[in-house]
Design a protein around this motif. Structure first.
Motif, PDB file in Angstrom:
ATOM      1  N   THR A   1       0.842  -1.200   0.000  1.00 33.76           N
ATOM      2  CA  THR A   1       0.000   0.000   0.000  1.00 33.76           C
ATOM      3  C   THR A   1       0.874   1.246   0.000  1.00 33.76           C
ATOM      4  O   THR A   1       2.092   1.193   0.082  1.00 33.76           O
ATOM      5  N   LEU A   2       0.177   2.357  -0.086  1.00 32.38           N
ATOM      6  CA  LEU A   2       0.837   3.652  -0.118  1.00 32.38           C
ATOM      7  C   LEU A   2       1.718   3.843   1.115  1.00 32.38           C
ATOM      8  O   LEU A   2       2.815   4.406   1.039  1.00 32.38           O
ATOM      9  N   THR A   3       1.234   3.356   2.267  1.00 36.53           N
ATOM     10  CA  THR A   3       1.990   3.568   3.508  1.00 36.53           C
ATOM     11  C   THR A   3       3.294   2.768   3.506  1.00 36.53           C
ATOM     12  O   THR A   3       4.298   3.216   4.068  1.00 36.53           O
ATOM     13  N   ASP A   4       3.288   1.592   2.865  1.00 39.61           N
ATOM     14  CA  ASP A   4       4.534   0.821   2.761  1.00 39.61           C
ATOM     15  C   ASP A   4       5.564   1.593   1.956  1.00 39.61           C
ATOM     16  O   ASP A   4       6.749   1.628   2.304  1.00 39.61           O
ATOM     17  N   ILE A   5       5.106   2.211   0.884  1.00 42.66           N
ATOM     18  CA  ILE A   5       6.010   2.980   0.035  1.00 42.66           C
ATOM     19  C   ILE A   5       6.605   4.121   0.843  1.00 42.66           C
ATOM     20  O   ILE A   5       7.803   4.385   0.790  1.00 42.66           O
ATOM     21  N   GLU A   6       5.751   4.762   1.632  1.00 44.35           N
ATOM     22  CA  GLU A   6       6.225   5.873   2.452  1.00 44.35           C
ATOM     23  C   GLU A   6       7.240   5.384   3.490  1.00 44.35           C
ATOM     24  O   GLU A   6       8.270   6.017   3.707  1.00 44.35           O
ATOM     25  N   ARG A   7       6.963   4.230   4.116  1.00 42.53           N
ATOM     26  CA  ARG A   7       7.873   3.703   5.128  1.00 42.53           C
ATOM     27  C   ARG A   7       9.257   3.464   4.529  1.00 42.53           C
ATOM     28  O   ARG A   7      10.272   3.843   5.095  1.00 42.53           O
ATOM     29  N   GLU A   8       9.284   2.836   3.351  1.00 44.62           N
ATOM     30  CA  GLU A   8      10.571   2.529   2.726  1.00 44.62           C
ATOM     31  C   GLU A   8      11.302   3.811   2.322  1.00 44.62           C
ATOM     32  O   GLU A   8      12.508   3.908   2.481  1.00 44.62           O
ATOM     33  N   SER A   9      10.550   4.782   1.810  1.00 43.79           N
ATOM     34  CA  SER A   9      11.231   5.966   1.289  1.00 43.79           C
ATOM     35  C   SER A   9      11.740   6.865   2.414  1.00 43.79           C
ATOM     36  O   SER A   9      12.529   7.768   2.169  1.00 43.79           O
ATOM     37  N   TYR A  10      11.289   6.615   3.656  1.00 43.34           N
ATOM     38  CA  TYR A  10      11.800   7.414   4.773  1.00 43.34           C
ATOM     39  C   TYR A  10      12.996   6.759   5.444  1.00 43.34           C
ATOM     40  O   TYR A  10      13.482   7.239   6.466  1.00 43.34           O
ATOM     41  N   LYS A  11      13.488   5.659   4.911  1.00 43.57           N
ATOM     42  CA  LYS A  11      14.687   5.036   5.471  1.00 43.57           C
ATOM     43  C   LYS A  11      15.892   5.926   5.206  1.00 43.57           C
ATOM     44  O   LYS A  11      15.813   6.898   4.452  1.00 43.57           O
ATOM     45  N   ASN A  12      17.010   5.560   5.827  1.00 47.14           N
ATOM     46  CA  ASN A  12      18.200   6.377   5.649  1.00 47.14           C
ATOM     47  C   ASN A  12      19.336   5.502   5.118  1.00 47.14           C
ATOM     48  O   ASN A  12      19.710   4.515   5.747  1.00 47.14           O
ATOM     49  N   SER A  13      19.820   5.820   3.952  1.00 48.73           N
ATOM     50  CA  SER A  13      20.918   5.061   3.364  1.00 48.73           C
ATOM     51  C   SER A  13      21.632   5.973   2.385  1.00 48.73           C
ATOM     52  O   SER A  13      21.113   7.036   2.052  1.00 48.73           O
ATOM     53  N   PRO A  14      22.829   5.572   1.921  1.00 44.71           N
ATOM     54  CA  PRO A  14      23.506   6.423   0.929  1.00 44.71           C
ATOM     55  C   PRO A  14      22.628   6.724  -0.278  1.00 44.71           C
ATOM     56  O   PRO A  14      22.667   7.827  -0.814  1.00 44.71           O
ATOM     57  N   ILE A  15      21.806   5.757  -0.685  1.00 42.73           N
ATOM     58  CA  ILE A  15      20.940   5.977  -1.844  1.00 42.73           C
ATOM     59  C   ILE A  15      19.821   6.950  -1.490  1.00 42.73           C
ATOM     60  O   ILE A  15      19.486   7.840  -2.266  1.00 42.73           O
ATOM     61  N   HIS A  16      19.241   6.767  -0.299  1.00 46.78           N
ATOM     62  CA  HIS A  16      18.177   7.684   0.112  1.00 46.78           C
ATOM     63  C   HIS A  16      18.685   9.112   0.215  1.00 46.78           C
ATOM     64  O   HIS A  16      17.951  10.054  -0.026  1.00 46.78           O
ATOM     65  N   ARG A  17      19.963   9.245   0.630  1.00 47.88           N
ATOM     66  CA  ARG A  17      20.492  10.601   0.850  1.00 47.88           C
ATOM     67  C   ARG A  17      20.881  11.322  -0.431  1.00 47.88           C
ATOM     68  O   ARG A  17      21.144  12.515  -0.413  1.00 47.88           O
ATOM     69  N   LEU A  18      20.923  10.594  -1.545  1.00 51.02           N
ATOM     70  CA  LEU A  18      21.279  11.253  -2.808  1.00 51.02           C
ATOM     71  C   LEU A  18      20.249  12.326  -3.164  1.00 51.02           C
ATOM     72  O   LEU A  18      19.091  12.228  -2.774  1.00 51.02           O
ATOM     73  N   ASP A  19      20.702  13.319  -3.890  1.00 53.65           N
ATOM     74  CA  ASP A  19      19.780  14.376  -4.310  1.00 53.65           C
ATOM     75  C   ASP A  19      18.704  13.788  -5.224  1.00 53.65           C
ATOM     76  O   ASP A  19      19.008  13.049  -6.155  1.00 53.65           O
ATOM     77  N   PRO A  20      17.436  14.111  -4.949  1.00 55.09           N
ATOM     78  CA  PRO A  20      16.353  13.547  -5.769  1.00 55.09           C
ATOM     79  C   PRO A  20      16.516  13.829  -7.261  1.00 55.09           C
ATOM     80  O   PRO A  20      16.147  12.997  -8.095  1.00 55.09           O
ATOM     81  N   ARG A  21      17.075  15.005  -7.580  1.00 57.15           N
ATOM     82  CA  ARG A  21      17.277  15.326  -8.997  1.00 57.15           C
ATOM     83  C   ARG A  21      18.183  14.296  -9.664  1.00 57.15           C
ATOM     84  O   ARG A  21      17.949  13.864 -10.794  1.00 57.15           O
ATOM     85  N   ILE A  22      19.246  13.915  -8.922  1.00 59.33           N
ATOM     86  CA  ILE A  22      20.207  12.964  -9.472  1.00 59.33           C
ATOM     87  C   ILE A  22      19.539  11.613  -9.700  1.00 59.33           C
ATOM     88  O   ILE A  22      19.709  10.972 -10.738  1.00 59.33           O
ATOM     89  N   LYS A  23      18.723  11.210  -8.699  1.00 53.28           N
ATOM     90  CA  LYS A  23      18.043   9.918  -8.838  1.00 53.28           C
ATOM     91  C   LYS A  23      17.057   9.928  -9.999  1.00 53.28           C
ATOM     92  O   LYS A  23      16.956   8.979 -10.759  1.00 53.28           O
ATOM     93  N   LEU A  24      16.343  11.050 -10.111  1.00 53.14           N
ATOM     94  CA  LEU A  24      15.379  11.189 -11.202  1.00 53.14           C
ATOM     95  C   LEU A  24      16.094  11.084 -12.552  1.00 53.14           C
ATOM     96  O   LEU A  24      15.666  10.357 -13.452  1.00 53.14           O
ATOM     97  N   LEU A  25      17.206  11.788 -12.639  1.00 58.57           N
ATOM     98  CA  LEU A  25      17.991  11.803 -13.868  1.00 58.57           C
ATOM     99  C   LEU A  25      18.514  10.394 -14.181  1.00 58.57           C
ATOM    100  O   LEU A  25      18.434   9.923 -15.322  1.00 58.57           O
ATOM    101  N   PHE A  26      19.013   9.730 -13.140  1.00 58.95           N
ATOM    102  CA  PHE A  26      19.562   8.384 -13.296  1.00 58.95           C
ATOM    103  C   PHE A  26      18.496   7.422 -13.803  1.00 58.95           C
ATOM    104  O   PHE A  26      18.712   6.682 -14.774  1.00 58.95           O
ATOM    105  N   VAL A  27      17.312   7.473 -13.168  1.00 61.63           N
ATOM    106  CA  VAL A  27      16.238   6.554 -13.564  1.00 61.63           C
ATOM    107  C   VAL A  27      15.776   6.849 -14.994  1.00 61.63           C
ATOM    108  O   VAL A  27      15.565   5.929 -15.786  1.00 61.63           O
ATOM    109  N   LEU A  28      15.667   8.136 -15.317  1.00 62.64           N
ATOM    110  CA  LEU A  28      15.279   8.490 -16.688  1.00 62.64           C
ATOM    111  C   LEU A  28      16.306   7.969 -17.683  1.00 62.64           C
ATOM    112  O   LEU A  28      15.954   7.412 -18.730  1.00 62.64           O
ATOM    113  N   ALA A  29      17.597   8.136 -17.334  1.00 62.69           N
ATOM    114  CA  ALA A  29      18.652   7.682 -18.243  1.00 62.69           C
ATOM    115  C   ALA A  29      18.575   6.175 -18.447  1.00 62.69           C
ATOM    116  O   ALA A  29      18.662   5.681 -19.579  1.00 62.69           O
ATOM    117  N   VAL A  30      18.391   5.434 -17.345  1.00 61.69           N
ATOM    118  CA  VAL A  30      18.303   3.967 -17.450  1.00 61.69           C
ATOM    119  C   VAL A  30      17.134   3.580 -18.347  1.00 61.69           C
ATOM    120  O   VAL A  30      17.267   2.770 -19.266  1.00 61.69           O
TER     121      VAL A  30
END
Lengths: 221, 268
Positions: free
Chosen positions: B3-32
């Motif tokens: 559910t939506l709440t599971d997605i929220e729980r995961e996205s609030y974790k803390n890791s090197p990937i979570h800490r990356l700038d969202p723009r960079i992640k967006l760009l990376f995913v678009l590129a892939v």
């Protein structure tokens, strides 16, 4: 009906994006001009509501269930297909980026099918029919036809993409959505519009109350 | 079910990937996704390349410390949409192929499969899988509002991101409203498959729930709009976001990822 990524080649997907973009921009313009700019936030909450509405299961029969798309419902309430385009664009963006439901490259095609084609065909069918058949049947047929044509458009896009042959695609998508669309989109839209007309008639652009002398609620706000 | 709440729980974790700038992640995913989608539709190296990218994405999932069960469930929830069309491909003759070779395999009912159809179908499935893995990685490591903020900074018009940011805020509210409606219906033994009551009545109830959510969301929008006015909302509104600088780890990640994709493309 959400076309996933890679089901349409990149160059064709770009063309659909280019076709959908003017509609998205026009719908933003509509929101700013017609909704006196300030009312724009209402559409945001409404998009969240439509997102939830799309998650509701509707029994079609023989064990299958479908769900609403809702573009025609929004278009009829606001009295313009642009509202449907804008709300569906928001919903598809969130579905694509947050749920991976529907692709990113194919989002242009999806917005075109479910927002633009469904919204415009559905709304204008409703407008032509409402005088002769009455609002609830017009809403039913409009929503049904809107969904059906968008399914047909989807089948044609898949054929152009070389992903699925034309005739079987049209047959499968056509018959499936003809059935799903009648119950899931048509009937539900019609019932929902009638219920909105009863509880908040001031929301609707058109007058849905059968008797014109019936007292209409003041818009609170 | 995820559910939506599971997605929220995961996205609030803390890791090197979570800490990356969202723009960079967006760009990376678009590129892939763009790289994967624009791979040729029939090519002998497709599957190996796609597998390599999938492995890289799964490595990122591990680094991000996501709940693997949740991640697999999310992929499985999306998979059926494309799986059917991909699986039927071997039996079809791709229209963009001039000459196809039948696969030497005897099947009942006069069915035959073609070599090209098989290759195209497997590529389609692999591409689809990589794309949804990339998007799910993005949405499980980036909060929705950060994604909207990133869209705003990338240059999506402000009016549009304002709508998106408000929509994202109310997504959870109306998810909860939907849940409450379902619970209320269950307590009254309402079941859409119940054969003991007329179908017409069931559809009417669903139509009323739809209109109820519709009116509630509209009214929520009105209320929010009025309170925004009270707080001085006008056309010259400004949005404030925290941390907007792209830092060294972000660039490093982007370089590493483009490097890996380039290597996969050249050496595989």
């Amino acid at each position: 009906m959400h076309i996933p990524d890679s089901f349409i080649p990149f160059d064709q997907a770009l063309i659909y994006w280019a076709l959908a973009l003017p509609f998205i921009i026009m719908s933003m313009k509509w929101a700013k001009n017609e909704l006196d700019e300030m009312k724009v936030p209402i559409l945001a909450a409404l998009a969240a509501g439509i997102f939830a509405i799309q998650a509701m299961n509707i029994p079609i029969g023989m064990g299958t269930s479908g769900h609403m798309v809702g573009a025609v419902l929004v278009a009829i309430v606001f009295g313009t297909p642009w509202a449907g385009v804008l709300v569906l664009t928001l919903v598809l963006l969130v579905q694509g980026f947050a749920f991976a439901d529907g692709g990113i490259t194919t989002m242009g095609a999806n917005i075109l099918n479910m927002g633009v084609i469904s919204g415009f065909i559905g709304y204008y069918t409703y407008v032509t029919l409402r005088k002769s058949t009455g609002t609830s049947i017009a809403a039913l047929v409009g929503a049904w036809l809107g969904l059906f044509t968008s399914a047909i458009a989807c089948a044609i896009q898949m054929w152009l993409a070389g992903t699925f042959p034309l005739v079987p695609g049209l047959m499968a998508m056509g018959t499936f959505h003809l059935i799903i669309g009648f119950v899931g989109e048509g009937l539900i839209t019609s019932v929902a519009i009638a219920a909105i007309a009863k509880s908040r008639p001031d929301l609707l652009e058109d007058d849905f109350t059968a008797r014109p002398d019936k007292h209409t609620k003041e818009a609170h706000a | 079910m995820v559910t939506l709440t599971d997605i929220e729980r995961e996205s609030y974790k803390n890791s090197p990937i979570h800490r990356l700038d969202p723009r960079i992640k967006l760009l990376f995913v678009l590129a892939v996704i763009i790289y994967v989608v624009s791979l040729p539709r029939i090519h002998e190296k497709n599957l190996v390349r796609l597998l390599a990218i999938e492995v890289y994405l799964l490595l990122l999932v591990l680094v991000a410390g996501l709940d693997l069960k949740y991640f697999i469930l999310r992929i499985l929830a999306i998979l059926p949409f494309g799986l059917g069309i991909a699986l039927i491909q071997p039996f079809l003759r791709p229209s963009f192929v001039e000459n196809y070779t039948p696969y030497p395999l005897d099947l009942p009912f006069g069915l035959s499969i073609t070599y090209e159809g098989l290759v195209f179908g497997s590529t389609l499935l692999a591409k689809f899988l990589v794309c949804i893995t990339a998007v799910i990685l993005l949405s499980s490591t980036t909060r929705l509002r950060d994604m909207v903020a990133a869209a705003d900074r990338i240059g999506i018009p402000g009016e549009f991101t304002l709508l998106l940011s408000m929509m994202v805020r109310y997504l959870f509210l109306f998810w909860a409203v939907l849940k409450r409606i379902r619970v209320a219906q269950e307590t009254r033994l309402f079941n859409i498959w119940n054969r003991g009551v007329p179908r017409k009545w069931i559809l009417k109830q669903i139509g009323h729930s739809v209109s109820s959510i519709f009116v509630r969301s509209y009214e929520q929008g009105e209320k929010t709009y009025i309170s925004m006015l009270c707080r001085g909302y006008g056309s010259g509104h400004e949005k404030a976001y925290y941390r907007a600088k792209i830092r060294a780890p972000d660039l490093l990640f982007l370089l590493l990822s483009t490097g890996i994709i380039a290597c996969i493309h050249i050496f595989v």
